[in-house]
Design an enzyme around this catalytic site. Structure first.
Site: not given
Length: 194
Positions: A30, A89, A161
């Protein structure tokens, strides 16, 4: 040196049989210019097992130095854990173009670190990740965190996160499993038609 920037939670890989035995180790990322989350899961068939997660924190530094920390952190993590697959992502384009550009640069640093180790990198949108983990592309962050813990059978507190990175890894594992099933179904249906 890069470990100074990690906040991490780990398990002993021997507890789940080690990395091997027809298992794939998937690294989910991420990306963020201040905090980059990472999550590692092992995948054996349809069984997902939590391995490691944490954050690479870069606050209080100029952007070029933060990008270096992200690159070195992901590169060191890859050298240490030796994942076979990586998922990251995709950039979400919000209203702030400057933030999106910084996020894209952080994402590029993480991807380059993985590609430097000759790892395949798959990309998923936030909507795809939420759909794969929660069942709804419009899920809230709290729902994603809850489902990550449930799917990986973890009672530990996982940083936001890091939970998002684990969700990326879960999305990748589910997507790969679906593609394998689809390929098998197409192969089977072709054989039946002959």
């Amino acid at each position: 040196i890069f470990f100074f920037f990690f906040c991490s939670c780990r398990i002993n890989t021997a507890a789940y049989g080690g990395v091997g035995n027809n298992m794939a180790l998937v690294l989910g990322i991420d990306p963020g210019s201040r905090t980059t989350g990472y999550g590692l899961i092992s995948v054996r068939g349809n069984k997902l097992t939590y391995v490691d997660c944490g954050c690479i924190r870069t606050e209080g530094r100029e952007l070029p130095h933060r990008l270096k920390i992200i690159f070195e952190g992901i590169s060191g993590l890859v050298s240490l854990q030796k994942p076979e697959q990586v998922a990251i992502e995709d950039v979400f384009m919000g209203r702030n173009a400057a933030s999106a550009l910084k996020l894209g640069q952080a994402r590029g640093a993480a991807m380059t670190a993985c590609l430097h180790h000759d790892l395949p990198v798959s990309e998923y949108s936030a909507k795809q990740i939420k759909q794969a983990v929660v069942g709804s592309g419009g899920a809230e962050k709290g729902q994603v965190q809850h489902m990550v813990k449930a799917l990986l059978k973890s009672s530990d507190t996982i940083a936001e996160d890091a939970a998002d990175a684990l969700a990326v890894a879960i999305c990748h594992a589910n997507t790969q499993a679906s593609l394998i099933k689809l390929a098998g179904a197409k192969s089977f249906s072709r054989k039946r038609l002959r």
